[in-house]
Design a protein around this motif. Structure first.
Motif, PDB file in Angstrom:
ATOM      1  N   UNK A  60       1.842   1.727  -9.453  1.00  0.00           N
ATOM      2  CA  UNK A  60       3.265   2.336  -9.470  1.00  0.00           C
ATOM      3  C   UNK A  60       3.207   3.804  -8.716  1.00  0.00           C
ATOM      4  N   UNK A  61       4.222   3.614  -7.610  1.00  0.00           N
ATOM      5  CA  UNK A  61       4.401   4.892  -6.799  1.00  0.00           C
ATOM      6  C   UNK A  61       5.645   5.528  -7.140  1.00  0.00           C
ATOM      7  N   UNK A  62       5.681   6.600  -7.884  1.00  0.00           N
ATOM      8  CA  UNK A  62       6.959   7.223  -8.285  1.00  0.00           C
ATOM      9  C   UNK A  62       7.266   8.295  -7.262  1.00  0.00           C
ATOM     10  N   UNK A  63       7.956   8.226  -6.191  1.00  0.00           N
ATOM     11  CA  UNK A  63       8.397   9.303  -5.040  1.00  0.00           C
ATOM     12  C   UNK A  63       9.013   8.581  -3.929  1.00  0.00           C
ATOM     13  N   UNK A  64       9.127   9.135  -2.785  1.00  0.00           N
ATOM     14  CA  UNK A  64       9.898   8.684  -1.711  1.00  0.00           C
ATOM     15  C   UNK A  64       9.114   7.975  -0.562  1.00  0.00           C
ATOM     16  N   UNK A  65       9.554   8.032   0.598  1.00  0.00           N
ATOM     17  CA  UNK A  65       8.755   7.265   1.822  1.00  0.00           C
ATOM     18  C   UNK A  65       7.669   7.926   2.109  1.00  0.00           C
ATOM     19  N   UNK A  66       7.437   9.092   1.811  1.00  0.00           N
ATOM     20  CA  UNK A  66       6.570   9.956   2.712  1.00  0.00           C
ATOM     21  C   UNK A  66       5.154   9.713   1.309  1.00  0.00           C
ATOM     22  N   UNK A  67       5.655   9.905   0.083  1.00  0.00           N
ATOM     23  CA  UNK A  67       4.651   9.527  -0.878  1.00  0.00           C
ATOM     24  C   UNK A  67       4.112   8.159  -0.780  1.00  0.00           C
ATOM     25  N   UNK A  68       4.786   7.170  -0.719  1.00  0.00           N
ATOM     26  CA  UNK A  68       4.492   5.693  -0.575  1.00  0.00           C
ATOM     27  C   UNK A  68       3.313   5.754   0.593  1.00  0.00           C
ATOM     28  N   UNK A  69       3.683   6.275   1.844  1.00  0.00           N
ATOM     29  CA  UNK A  69       2.843   6.431   3.121  1.00  0.00           C
ATOM     30  C   UNK A  69       1.434   6.779   2.757  1.00  0.00           C
ATOM     31  N   UNK A  70       1.595   8.369   2.100  1.00  0.00           N
ATOM     32  CA  UNK A  70       0.429   8.896   1.743  1.00  0.00           C
ATOM     33  C   UNK A  70      -0.569   7.996   0.790  1.00  0.00           C
ATOM     34  N   UNK A  71       0.062   7.420  -0.010  1.00  0.00           N
ATOM     35  CA  UNK A  71      -0.691   6.580  -0.896  1.00  0.00           C
ATOM     36  C   UNK A  71      -1.577   5.477  -0.231  1.00  0.00           C
ATOM     37  N   UNK A  72      -0.809   4.774   0.515  1.00  0.00           N
ATOM     38  CA  UNK A  72      -1.160   3.503   1.505  1.00  0.00           C
ATOM     39  C   UNK A  72      -2.282   4.109   2.433  1.00  0.00           C
TER      40      UNK A  72
END
Length: 326
Positions: A60-72
């Motif tokens: 589960x990624x709790x954040x915005x677009x930048x957070x999702x991109x960094x995790x991926x």
């Protein structure tokens, strides 16, 4: 199916900055939830390495677009085979949430995690899966540092993002109003005689789509996305919004495009009439790979990526990622 979740929480996301201690306590009290709040890139790398050793039902990624991109991006660089990645659920908490608008879970906080666990135990969660192929951006001079994301562009789009990053916009407006304010300020630039020509002249770039070179040398704006829908019905691409696509959608607008304001108004409403499709100044479609030689920066999910030494970008459709949605 087990209900074990890993929550990657961005404490600096716009909505999460407003959370009080009760919000986090309610999350951390849930059983079978691993809580992580990495505040540096190195910390996020450590989180992913830890996740590889565990049996998980969902990240589960709790954040915005930048957070999702960094995790991926970190998942991609870790060597963890993409086909073994757990499904991802996105909780929209950021300054921009285009990804969540297309594949997000919708709910937030402990409520979202409880719902996810219930659906995973019952098997319902895996019946609600959307697959997307994130953009993988490679730059000459930055080998080994691929950046993943879902919405990118250059030219006027990059200039607009620079406006959106100005403190006067960031501090004064909430996200939705910031988008509107950025659009208004961009249009004003196009209407001012002293500014208009500089915008319309576009950015110099040599583009190749799936090996086919573009006939355009200067581009007013280039957009590409791995998403299938955008908020508010906006869809500036020829392929129908919501239609499946294993590559990326793109829009390429030549410098000094005719009927620009008419085209902007049409595309903002998700329409692409025949007159627009026939114009050589407006090109759109779906491809697997976009190669770009330019001195201009490329903006991916709000992050400005500077060109490398040889000014080469390669943007390609990445591995499929499964997203759980509510």
């Amino acid at each position: 199916m087990p209900d074990h979740l890993a929550l990657i929480y961005n404490p600096f996301s716009r909505k999460n900055l407003k959370n009080g201690p009760d919000y986090l306590q309610s999350i951390q009290a849930l059983p079978n939830v691993l809580f992580y709040a990495p505040d540096t890139h190195a910390a996020l790398q450590g989180v992913v390495e830890d996740l590889r050793t565990r049996s998980l039902s969902c990240i589960v990624v709790d954040g915005g677009d930048g957070t999702v991109g960094k995790v991926l991006s970190v998942l991609h660089a870790s060597g963890w085979p993409p086909e073994e990645w757990p499904p991802v659920a996105v909780i929209p908490s950021g300054n921009t949430n285009l990804i969540a608008a297309d594949v997000g879970y919708g709910k937030r906080g402990a409520e979202a995690l409880r719902c996810l666990q219930t659906e995973l135990r019952s098997g319902q969660a895996m019946r609600k899966v959307k697959q997307r192929h994130p953009l993988v951006v490679l730059r000459t001079g930055y080998e080994g540092a691929a950046v993943l994301g879902f919405f990118g562009g250059m030219g006027a789009f990059g200039r607009g993002i620079s406006i959106a990053h100005q403190p006067a916009v960031l501090k004064r407006y909430a996200h939705d109003m910031a988008v509107i304010a950025t659009f208004v300020m961009t249009v004003m630039q196009l209407l001012l005689p002293r500014q208009r020509d500089g915008w319309l002249a576009g950015a110099a770039a040599r583009l190749t789509y799936d090996g086919k070179a573009s006939s355009v040398d200067n581009h007013f704006m280039v957009l590409c996305t791995a998403l299938n829908t955008l908020p508010y019905g906006v869809w500036p691409f020829w392929r129908a919004g919501g239609a499946p696509c294993n590559g990326m959608h793109y829009l390429d607008v030549a410098a000094y495009p005719p009927s620009l304001m008419r085209a902007v108004w049409t595309l903002l409403r998700g329409k692409a009439p025949e007159w627009l499709r026939r114009s050589s100044a407006y090109q759109s479609g779906a491809v697997q790979t976009l190669q770009m030689q330019t001195n201009e920066s490329f903006v991916l999910d709000g992050e400005i990526l500077e060109p490398g030494d040889k000014t080469d970008f390669t943007i390609q459709a990445g591995p499929p990622v499964s997203f759980l949605y509510a």
